[in-house]
Design an enzyme around this catalytic site. Structure first.
Site, PDB file in Angstrom:
ATOM      1  CE  LYS A 159      -4.213   1.591   1.877  1.00  0.00           C
ATOM      2  NZ  LYS A 159      -4.409   1.505   3.708  1.00  0.00           N
ATOM      3  CB  SER A 234      -7.922   3.379   2.761  1.00  0.00           C
ATOM      4  OG  SER A 234      -6.922   2.909   4.161  1.00  0.00           O
ATOM      5  CB  SER A 235      -5.865  -1.574   1.462  1.00  0.00           C
ATOM      6  OG  SER A 235      -5.761  -1.288   2.440  1.00  0.00           O
ATOM      7  CB  ILE A 255      -7.980   3.247  10.846  1.00  0.00           C
ATOM      8  CG1 ILE A 255      -7.939   3.588  11.798  1.00  0.00           C
ATOM      9  CG2 ILE A 255      -8.912   4.340   9.138  1.00  0.00           C
ATOM     10  CD1 ILE A 255      -7.496   5.147  11.994  1.00  0.00           C
ATOM     11  N   GLY A 256     -10.979   0.958   9.845  1.00  0.00           N
ATOM     12  CA  GLY A 256     -12.530   0.879   9.729  1.00  0.00           C
ATOM     13  C   GLY A 256     -12.920   0.165   8.741  1.00  0.00           C
ATOM     14  N   GLY A 257     -12.056  -0.833   8.309  1.00  0.00           N
ATOM     15  CA  GLY A 257     -12.587  -1.956   6.976  1.00  0.00           C
ATOM     16  C   GLY A 257     -11.654  -1.614   6.058  1.00  0.00           C
ATOM     17  CB  SER A 258      -8.815   0.462   5.382  1.00  0.00           C
ATOM     18  OG  SER A 258      -9.261   1.647   5.854  1.00  0.00           O
TER      19      SER A 258
END
Length: 595
Positions: A159, A234-235, A255-258
């Protein structure tokens, strides 16, 4: 080298004088390196211009030429080595690939060149990569000294925010441009020690605090199954590249499902370990210092065994020495290989965001298969979820009134996929409170969220919020013990959304972000695809609240027939191997069902 961006016009190429050299003295790889260096220099020069539109909106054709040169070089190499079966190499799972590399059936060179060429091809379609790490060619030449590594000869994508010496980790924001890492991150160092070859960086949404995947620097990434859909974030670049066949193993952050969201949207497996099980040293962030909702680094791969092999490789003495803050807990292979029946909690609807028809169906089908295999399924629900989302998650994320995130966006344009999401962030605290009072009677969920964005009013208030998070964790674990659970099965967000909807639907992350708040390891396994019946049922979707978010959600997932759908597997903190073992069981049952 930075790849050509889709949807961003190229700048005019600069005239270059070519030095005359005898053809037999020119190394094609050196030419590629020179072209890439020129492209990167050109891009970084442009990035220093005062006009931000110019900084991010123009690209030199040299970058495209560099990509073409590298592609041609690899094609020429394949013609010289016709014995290389690229299609076979790309079809192998990580475990199979590793076995053949160690056994000598395949060479690291053949594997590396196959994946670089495939990555260039996938990136042309999806714009999922930010740059090829040319240093990986040097590492390839010395790969024989790492033959004992668990990931010997395996090309790995990383990433964009994971530090690699000499390269930017921008998180998609302008203020982090031209700040190359002075050294490798701990994860990259350990990957190299284990014989892996980090070879490409992948795209992210601006700031990382979104589950879309576009930014003003590198452009918009597309979903490998449908270009009209986002790969998630985000990934998201990792999900798109692996889902498109350009990588066998990638590293993301969550951090929230990334990790889990792009894995679900792109039809691959992804794993979020317990926070700090893997080192985050040397990685970039736009929310550093925020402690209410914890971030984790973890692997993404085509199957669960690939995730487990990566975790086994990373959880080694070398990582524990490089980062002594990481608990020195090696991978427990015995727990991962167990086969005794499990006591599994489950829920189909968390009560906050109603799942799509395909999400609910995937959960029910998985539950039925697990029961038929001899596992015990027990109904479970997360207590006080609305309170947890508003007072613990959102208020924790916004503890500073969103000031840190907004400061990272200064000095440059805001990506369209993030613009709607951040509109309320910059409002004065008093305005947020007034809007909350006005909205709550009509849309309770939206009004409560607006109030939570006010953040903490003082240090004392922030400490109280941290204490509330601890109390809630113990409340959930007490309910877990009361039900005598081993693991938990729950729906996974999906199918992939239409572009630009994630920023409008932060409510939907309740299915993933709760396990960052609780610091429970969690992973996703693809189990099905959206059917025509799912699409028909979606037409009648009303949601749990019937508010604006529920209406937007139906629009976000419309048109998903044929897209992958996953389920989520969860365990208690530090029981990462048990979580992976549960994921492997789900994967096995669906594979057998297909036979």
């Amino acid at each position: 080298m930075v790849f050509e961006e889709k949807g961003i016009p190229n700048g005019e190429p600069e005239d270059e004088e070519e030095e005359e050299e005898e053809e037999d003295m020119v190394d094609p790889l050196d030419t590629v390196r020179d072209k890439c260096a020129q492209a990167e220099h050109c891009i970084h020069t442009r990035a220093k211009l005062e006009d931000c539109e110019s900084r991010v909106g123009s690209k030199s054709e040299t970058a495209e030429d560099c990509t073409e040169e590298l592609f041609d070089f690899l094609h020429a190499r394949d013609h010289c080595h016709p014995e290389t079966d690229t299609s076979l190499i790309l079809s192998l799972s990580l475990a199979e690939l590793s076995k053949q590399l160690k056994g000598g059936t395949l060479t690291p060179e053949a594997v590396f060149h196959s994946y670089v060429e495939k990555t260039l091809e996938v990136n042309r379609r999806l714009n999922c990569c930010t740059e090829v790490l040319l240093e990986s060619w040097d590492q390839l030449e010395d790969i024989g000294s790492h033959k004992d590594g668990l990931l010997y000869g395996v090309p790995v994508s990383i990433k964009e925010n994971i530090g690699y010496k000499g390269h930017d980790s921008t998180c998609g924001v302008i203020c982090k441009l031209d700040l190359p890492a002075t050294g490798d991150s701990v994860l990259v160092e350990v990957l190299k020690r284990q014989g892996a070859i980090p070879f490409v960086k992948t795209n992210v949404p601006q700031s990382l605090l979104s589950y879309d995947c576009g930014n003003p620097i590198y452009g918009l990434t597309l979903n490998p199954h449908n270009p009209q859909k986002t790969p998630g974030g985000s990934s998201g670049g990792e999900g798109a590249l692996i889902g498109g066949g350009g990588s066998v193993l990638g590293m993301g952050s969550d951090i929230g499902g990334s990790i889990r969201i792009p894995s679900s949207f792109c039809g691959i497996c992804g794993f979020k370990p317990t926070a700090n099980r893997l080192s985050s040293r040397g990685a970039s962030s736009c929310s550093r210092g925020q402690k209410s909702v914890l971030s984790s680094f973890g692997p993404m791969a085509r199957d669960v065994d690939g995730l487990a092999l990566c975790m086994q490789a990373l959880l080694c003495d070398h990582m524990f020495r490089l980062d002594p803050t990481v608990p020195p807990i090696p991978f427990n292979q015995q727990v991962y290989q167990r086969s005794k029946p499990l006591r599994i909690g489950y829920y189909e609807n968390d009560g906050y965001a109603m799942p799509s028809p395909s999400m609910g169906r995937a959960l029910r089908e998985t539950k039925a298969l697990l029961e038929s295999a001899g596992h015990t399924l027990v109904p479970f629900s997360l207590p006080r979820l609305s309170y947890a989302m508003h007072e613990l998650v959102l208020r924790g994320f916004s503890g500073d009134g969103c000031a840190t995130m907004l400061s990272n966006l200064k000095g440059g344009p805001v990506d369209p996929s993030l613009r709607v999401q951040i509109i309320p962030y910059g409002l004065p605290r008093t305005v947020k409170k007034i809007l909350s009072i006005l909205i709550k009677p009509i849309f309770p969920r939206i009004g409560a969220s607006m109030e939570s964005l006010c953040g903490a009013s003082s240090v004392q208030d922030l400490w109280r919020q941290h204490a509330d998070v601890e109390d809630y964790m113990h409340e959930v674990m007490a309910e877990w013990r009361r039900c005598e659970l081993d693991v938990l099965l729950c729906p996974m967000m999906g199918p992939a959304y239409n572009h630009n909807y994630p920023g409008k639907l932060t409510s939907a992350v309740s299915y993933t972000i709760m396990y960052n708040l609780l610091n429970f390891p969690a992973g996703v396994v693809p189990v099905s695809k959206v059917t025509a019946e799912d699409e028909e049922e979606l037409r009648h979707y009303k949601g749990n609240y019937g508010d604006l978010w529920d209406k937007l959600y139906r629009k976000a997932v419309t048109g998903g027939e044929g897209l992958p759908v996953a389920v989520q597997c969860v365990a208690l903190p530090w029981q990462d191997e048990l979580c992976l073992r549960f994921m492997r069981e789900v994967e096995r049952l669906f594979r057998e069902k297909k036979k």
